[in-house]
Structures are given as C-alpha cells and as structure tokens.
Design a protein around this motif. Structure first.
Motif, PDB file in Angstrom:
ATOM      1  N   LYS A  27       0.832  -1.217   0.000  1.00 26.96           N
ATOM      2  CA  LYS A  27       0.000   0.000   0.000  1.00 26.96           C
ATOM      3  C   LYS A  27       0.860   1.259   0.000  1.00 26.96           C
ATOM      4  O   LYS A  27       0.562   2.222  -0.702  1.00 26.96           O
ATOM      5  N   TRP A  30       2.440   1.655  -3.476  1.00 22.49           N
ATOM      6  CA  TRP A  30       1.408   2.047  -4.431  1.00 22.49           C
ATOM      7  C   TRP A  30       1.103   3.534  -4.263  1.00 22.49           C
ATOM      8  O   TRP A  30       0.981   4.264  -5.251  1.00 22.49           O
ATOM      9  N   TYR A  34       1.650   6.263  -7.118  1.00 20.81           N
ATOM     10  CA  TYR A  34       0.469   6.985  -7.593  1.00 20.81           C
ATOM     11  C   TYR A  34       0.619   8.488  -7.375  1.00 20.81           C
ATOM     12  O   TYR A  34       0.152   9.281  -8.191  1.00 20.81           O
ATOM     13  N   SER A  35       1.285   8.884  -6.293  1.00 28.10           N
ATOM     14  CA  SER A  35       1.452  10.319  -6.040  1.00 28.10           C
ATOM     15  C   SER A  35       2.299  10.980  -7.124  1.00 28.10           C
ATOM     16  O   SER A  35       2.155  12.169  -7.391  1.00 28.10           O
ATOM     17  N   LYS A  39      -2.853  10.599 -12.430  1.00 25.02           N
ATOM     18  CA  LYS A  39      -3.856  10.200 -13.419  1.00 25.02           C
ATOM     19  C   LYS A  39      -3.271  10.052 -14.817  1.00 25.02           C
ATOM     20  O   LYS A  39      -3.992   9.774 -15.762  1.00 25.02           O
ATOM     21  N   TYR A  41      -1.359   7.691 -15.660  1.00 26.52           N
ATOM     22  CA  TYR A  41      -1.241   6.260 -15.903  1.00 26.52           C
ATOM     23  C   TYR A  41      -2.412   5.533 -15.262  1.00 26.52           C
ATOM     24  O   TYR A  41      -2.853   5.906 -14.178  1.00 26.52           O
ATOM     25  N   PRO A  42      -2.885   4.461 -15.896  1.00 29.75           N
ATOM     26  CA  PRO A  42      -3.941   3.660 -15.261  1.00 29.75           C
ATOM     27  C   PRO A  42      -3.399   2.913 -14.052  1.00 29.75           C
ATOM     28  O   PRO A  42      -2.181   2.708 -13.915  1.00 29.75           O
ATOM     29  N   SER A  43      -4.289   2.501 -13.180  1.00 26.42           N
ATOM     30  CA  SER A  43      -3.869   1.851 -11.929  1.00 26.42           C
ATOM     31  C   SER A  43      -3.075   0.575 -12.175  1.00 26.42           C
ATOM     32  O   SER A  43      -2.202   0.235 -11.384  1.00 26.42           O
ATOM     33  N   HIS A  44      -3.337  -0.137 -13.265  1.00 30.74           N
ATOM     34  CA  HIS A  44      -2.576  -1.361 -13.508  1.00 30.74           C
ATOM     35  C   HIS A  44      -1.109  -1.049 -13.841  1.00 30.74           C
ATOM     36  O   HIS A  44      -0.230  -1.844 -13.551  1.00 30.74           O
ATOM     37  N   ASP A  45      -0.815   0.122 -14.421  1.00 29.72           N
ATOM     38  CA  ASP A  45       0.578   0.517 -14.648  1.00 29.72           C
ATOM     39  C   ASP A  45       1.270   0.840 -13.329  1.00 29.72           C
ATOM     40  O   ASP A  45       2.446   0.529 -13.148  1.00 29.72           O
ATOM     41  N   VAL A  46       0.524   1.471 -12.422  1.00 30.42           N
ATOM     42  CA  VAL A  46       1.072   1.775 -11.091  1.00 30.42           C
ATOM     43  C   VAL A  46       1.368   0.463 -10.373  1.00 30.42           C
ATOM     44  O   VAL A  46       2.438   0.290  -9.780  1.00 30.42           O
ATOM     45  N   GLN A  47       0.433  -0.484 -10.448  1.00 29.94           N
ATOM     46  CA  GLN A  47       0.628  -1.776  -9.803  1.00 29.94           C
ATOM     47  C   GLN A  47       1.808  -2.521 -10.415  1.00 29.94           C
ATOM     48  O   GLN A  47       2.585  -3.162  -9.711  1.00 29.94           O
TER      49      GLN A  47
END
Length: 180
Positions: A27, A30, A34-35, A39, A41-47
């Motif tokens: 967490k 992530w 993400y910070s 926005k 990148y999509p969340s799957h790229d962050v993951q």
C-alpha cells in the motif's frame, strides 16, 4: 522482524518473508507511485511498477544496506525513482513522437525525408519494424498497435521509443549520403 533479519531471509530466498514484505509495504509503495504518476497512468501501470520494485528486491536483495536506512525507506526511494523515470520516459517519448510525426507529415514537400524513412525502416528488426510502420505510416495509436501485435502497451511504447531513435540515426545516414 528487524530489517537485518529480513535481508538475511531474502538473501536465502525465503518466500514466506518475501510475501510478508509485500503485504507490509504494498500500500505504501502504491501510494508513492500513484502520487507521482497520478492520473497520467492507469492503476494497472502503477501496480506493475510496484511489482517491479518488489521483483528488484527479490532478485538483488544484497543492494539493500540496512546501515544506510530502513527497508521501508529503501523501497519507497526505489519506487519514487522508478516512477519519476517512467514519467520522464513518457515525456521524452511524446516529444520525440510529435517531432518525428511532423517530419513525416509532408512527404510531397520533403520527398527526401520520406524516402529516407522508407529505406531506414526496412533496417529495423521485427516487431519494432511493424510497430513503427503501424504508427508512422498508418497512424495507429499505441493501444491499437498493442491489440494488433499482442504486445503490451508499455512494450509497444518502448519499441516505438527505441525504434524512433534508431530511425533518426538511420535517416541521418541516408540523408547525408544524399542519394535521393
């Protein structure tokens, strides 16, 4: 468990300890990624970026030095650095894509550039050659090229980035020869 003990377990390839590190810091990493990516990148790229950080730890735990700081800070710094690099690559990629597309927009006004491009693209290896043709000749978006080739969007973007650099070099050689 102390960071030194975790390091020893990771060096011994203890999967249970590795799983607990993932659970403990996922967490946080992530949130760090993400910070920075936000926005863009999509969340799957962050993951995927977070997963890459954990894989980096798994493959090379010896790079972590407990005497220099906590494991938490080490992972957060790697995540931050990776996210910033990803952001920079995207900015460079978008800038170069605009520049190359502008050069190729006017084949009638600059036939030598277009000819150099067509000759140069033949020297690229597959699938980079096909990806560049789809992008610069047929003006397909990376998402569409990804579906057509079965490669991930990030792989398509990486190949476009490297392909453009190679095309620029090849085109410069062709134009310097002045055979057109």
């Amino acid at each position: 468990m102390k960071d030194e003990e975790i390091l020893m377990a990771l060096l011994a390839k203890d999967e249970v300890v590795f799983d607990s590190v993932i659970k403990q810091y996922s967490k946080l990493l992530w949130a760090v990624a993400y910070s920075i990516l936000g926005k863009n990148y999509p969340s799957h790229d962050v993951q995927e970026l977070v997963s890459d950080v954990f894989m980096r730890l798994w493959r090379s735990p010896e790079k972590y030095e407990p005497s220099r700081g906590s494991l938490k800070n080490y992972l957060a710094l790697i995540t931050r650095s990776s996210a910033l690099n990803k952001l920079r690559r995207k900015a460079i990629f978008e800038y170069e894509e605009v520049c190359l597309e502008e050069e190729l927009q006017t084949p009638v006004q600059h036939p030598e550039i277009w000819t150099a491009f067509l000759v140069s693209i033949q020297e690229l290896k597959e699938p980079t050659k096909e990806i560049c043709i789809q992008r610069f000749v047929y003006e397909q978006k990376p998402e569409t090229i990804s579906r057509l080739t079965g490669l991930s969007k990030s792989e398509v973007n990486n190949r476009l980035y490297k392909g453009k650099r190679k095309l620029r070099q090849l085109m410069a050689k062709q134009l310097m020869k002045g055979e057109f």
